[in-house]
Design an enzyme around this catalytic site. Structure first.
Site, mmCIF file in Angstrom:
data_model
loop_
_atom_site.group_PDB
_atom_site.id
_atom_site.type_symbol
_atom_site.label_atom_id
_atom_site.label_comp_id
_atom_site.label_asym_id
_atom_site.label_seq_id
_atom_site.Cartn_x
_atom_site.Cartn_y
_atom_site.Cartn_z
ATOM 1 N N VAL A 91 0.850 -1.198 0.000
ATOM 2 C CA VAL A 91 0.000 0.000 0.000
ATOM 3 C C VAL A 91 0.884 1.247 0.000
ATOM 4 C CG1 VAL A 91 -1.861 -1.261 1.158
ATOM 5 C CG2 VAL A 91 -0.393 0.266 2.494
ATOM 6 N N GLU A 93 3.116 4.477 0.261
ATOM 7 C CA GLU A 93 4.290 4.711 1.126
ATOM 8 C C GLU A 93 3.975 5.845 2.105
ATOM 9 O OE1 GLU A 93 6.830 2.859 1.379
ATOM 10 O OE2 GLU A 93 8.635 3.969 1.854
ATOM 11 N N HIS A 141 11.861 -5.549 -0.753
ATOM 12 C CA HIS A 141 11.904 -4.374 -1.607
ATOM 13 C C HIS A 141 11.927 -4.877 -3.041
ATOM 14 C CE1 HIS A 141 13.992 -0.674 -3.311
ATOM 15 N NE2 HIS A 141 12.689 -0.499 -3.283
ATOM 16 N N ASN A 144 10.462 -2.664 -9.942
ATOM 17 C CA ASN A 144 9.612 -2.666 -11.131
ATOM 18 C C ASN A 144 10.373 -3.024 -12.402
ATOM 19 O OD1 ASN A 144 6.890 -2.146 -11.363
ATOM 20 N ND2 ASN A 144 7.150 -0.088 -10.506
ATOM 21 N N ASN A 191 17.509 2.073 -1.905
ATOM 22 C CA ASN A 191 16.874 3.399 -1.945
ATOM 23 C C ASN A 191 17.623 4.466 -1.169
ATOM 24 O OD1 ASN A 191 14.984 2.743 -3.739
ATOM 25 N ND2 ASN A 191 13.341 2.411 -2.281
HETATM 26 N N1 LIG Z 1 6.896 2.015 -7.299
HETATM 27 C C1 LIG Z 1 7.998 1.334 -7.109
HETATM 28 O O1 LIG Z 1 8.835 1.180 -8.012
HETATM 29 C C2 LIG Z 1 8.251 0.674 -5.764
HETATM 30 C C3 LIG Z 1 9.379 -0.148 -5.645
HETATM 31 C C4 LIG Z 1 9.582 -0.804 -4.435
HETATM 32 C C5 LIG Z 1 8.717 -0.626 -3.378
HETATM 33 N N2 LIG Z 1 7.637 0.206 -3.511
HETATM 34 C C6 LIG Z 1 6.752 0.363 -2.354
HETATM 35 O O2 LIG Z 1 5.557 -0.357 -2.613
HETATM 36 C C7 LIG Z 1 4.461 0.324 -1.972
HETATM 37 C C8 LIG Z 1 3.426 0.688 -3.018
HETATM 38 O O3 LIG Z 1 4.031 1.553 -3.962
HETATM 39 P P1 LIG Z 1 3.340 1.894 -5.367
HETATM 40 O O4 LIG Z 1 4.355 2.588 -6.175
HETATM 41 O O5 LIG Z 1 2.657 0.682 -5.883
HETATM 42 O O6 LIG Z 1 2.231 2.952 -4.875
HETATM 43 P P2 LIG Z 1 0.831 3.331 -5.609
HETATM 44 O O7 LIG Z 1 0.477 4.644 -5.049
HETATM 45 O O8 LIG Z 1 0.957 3.153 -7.078
HETATM 46 O O9 LIG Z 1 -0.175 2.202 -5.059
HETATM 47 C C9 LIG Z 1 -0.559 2.079 -3.719
HETATM 48 C C10 LIG Z 1 -1.918 1.392 -3.676
HETATM 49 O O10 LIG Z 1 -2.258 1.131 -2.304
HETATM 50 C C11 LIG Z 1 -3.661 1.320 -2.199
HETATM 51 N N3 LIG Z 1 -4.054 1.467 -0.795
HETATM 52 C C12 LIG Z 1 -3.918 2.543 0.018
HETATM 53 N N4 LIG Z 1 -4.414 2.262 1.243
HETATM 54 C C13 LIG Z 1 -4.857 0.981 1.208
HETATM 55 C C14 LIG Z 1 -5.476 0.113 2.153
HETATM 56 N N5 LIG Z 1 -5.712 0.510 3.394
HETATM 57 N N6 LIG Z 1 -5.814 -1.136 1.767
HETATM 58 C C15 LIG Z 1 -5.552 -1.567 0.504
HETATM 59 N N7 LIG Z 1 -4.982 -0.790 -0.443
HETATM 60 C C16 LIG Z 1 -4.625 0.466 -0.090
HETATM 61 C C17 LIG Z 1 -3.932 2.561 -3.053
HETATM 62 O O11 LIG Z 1 -5.293 2.712 -3.370
HETATM 63 C C18 LIG Z 1 -3.048 2.260 -4.268
HETATM 64 O O12 LIG Z 1 -3.753 1.536 -5.257
HETATM 65 C C19 LIG Z 1 5.051 1.563 -1.282
HETATM 66 O O13 LIG Z 1 5.334 1.292 0.058
HETATM 67 C C20 LIG Z 1 6.327 1.801 -2.082
HETATM 68 O O14 LIG Z 1 7.284 2.502 -1.358
HETATM 69 C C21 LIG Z 1 7.373 0.846 -4.693
#
Ligand SMILES: NC(=O)c1ccc[n+]([C@@H]2O[C@H](COP(=O)([O-])OP(=O)(O)OC[C@H]3O[C@@H](n4cnc5c(N)ncnc54)[C@H](O)[C@@H]3O)[C@@H](O)[C@H]2O)c1
Length: 286
Positions: A91, A93, A141, A144, A191
């Site tokens: 979910v 960050e 971690h 993508n 990161n």
């Molecule tokens: N984007 C990347 O490349 C990447 C890489 C590694 C880790 N992450 C981590 O993965 C996590 C998600 O990142 P992202 O880029 O997919 O973010 P994003 O904003 O694209 O997606 C997050 C999703 O979580 C959902 N959400 C929020 N609250 C929720 C809840 N209570 N229950 C269920 N769903 C809920 C949102 O509606 C959204 O669809 C973060 O912690 C981020 O740091 C991201």
């Protein structure tokens, strides 16, 4: 342990990659997000990913649209993950969002089920503090696009048990992924370093030293990097990059992590990178 059904929390940028990887490897998922609209969009994204797999990978399994349908259940009700063998949380960050979710999670899943906490920067020990079962929380971690990346940073929080790490490693062996297990600190290895890099590239652009294209080309052509820092930020999502920088700044109390105003400005303008079609660069639809 044979994983039959995994709960995936959060179907955004990284969550859809996680779902794609799991269904490709024959594992059923129960996907939880906050709205039907987001869930439907995630399903479309997963089907698109599956369609392109044969072009992008020689080794990943090929599956049909119908197989995706049978392996993917969508819900906005957290209680639907009660029978899952493992949970992967992706979910937003944001500490308050994650904290609330972990508090609710332990009301619905049996005590032996472990969680993989997928975060860019929030320490796993901190996430563990939101549950009464911190030994079950292991950090992952994922990068993508998740289904094309063979290696994952795995983080042991202060209380993470060997059982939680072993469970995750068994899942990764089913997904043909290698884990590099490291200790817990904000931003982990990747990161903590890469966000300095992306942030400084944004400062260089803000200072008009070079164009976005030039900055990335220097890294690609001179250093042989596959992607430049600004393109990488666009792929991650600029909102996630800004939130991660804020976590690093707060955690280390070190000004080197102060977020570049241009990055924050793009987020306020709704230019979040690939996921919205515009960030430092423009991406054609699809
Ligand atoms: N984007 C990347 O490349 C990447 C890489 C590694 C880790 N992450 C981590 O993965 C996590 C998600 O990142 P992202 O880029 O997919 O973010 P994003 O904003 O694209 O997606 C997050 C999703 O979580 C959902 N959400 C929020 N609250 C929720 C809840 N209570 N229950 C269920 N769903 C809920 C949102 O509606 C959204 O669809 C973060 O912690 C981020 O740091 C991201």
């Amino acid at each position: 342990m044979e994983f039959k059904r995994i709960g995936v929390l959060g179907a955004g940028n990284i969550g859809t990659g996680v779902i794609t990887d799991l269904v490709l490897h024959g594992i059923s998922v129960v996907v939880v997000d906050i709205s039907e609209e987001i869930l439907q969009r995630a399903q479309t994204d997963v089907l698109n990913n599956i369609r392109f797999v044969p072009l992008l990978s020689k080794t990943l399994p090929r599956i049909t649209k119908e197989e995706v349908g049978t392996r993917m259940a969508l819900t906005t009700d957290l209680r639907d993950i009660a029978s899952c063998d493992f949970v992967i949380e992706n979910v937003t960050e944001n500490w308050e969002v994650k904290k609330q979710l972990y508090e609710n999670l332990e009301q619905v899943i049996p005590p032996e089920v472990c969680f993989g906490a997928n975060t860019s920067c929030i320490p796993i020990t901190q996430i563990g503090s939101a549950t009464k079962r911190p030994e079950n929380v292991v950090g992952i971690h994922l990068m993508n696009p998740v289904y094309l990346k063979p290696t994952v940073e795995v983080i042991r929080g202060f209380h993470t048990s060997d059982r939680a790490v072993d469970t995750l490693l068994q899942l990764f062996s089913q997904l043909n992924k290698e884990a590099i297990i490291i200790d817990d600190m904000p931003g982990f290895v990747s990161n903590r370093i890469s966000h300095l890099f992306m942030n400084e590239a944004a400062f260089v652009l803000q200072d008009r030293v070079a164009s976005a294209e030039q900055i990335d080309t220097i890294f690609k052509k001179c250093f042989g990097h596959k992607m430049g820092p600004l393109e990488t930020a666009d792929l991650i999502g600029l909102d996630t990059v800004v939130r991660s920088l804020d976590v690093l700044y707060e955690s280390f109390q070190d000004p080197k992590y102060r977020c570049c105003p241009l990055l924050r400005k793009l987020v306020h303008a709704g230019h979040l990178g690939r996921k919205t079609g515009k960030g430092f660069f423009v991406y054609p639809e699809g």
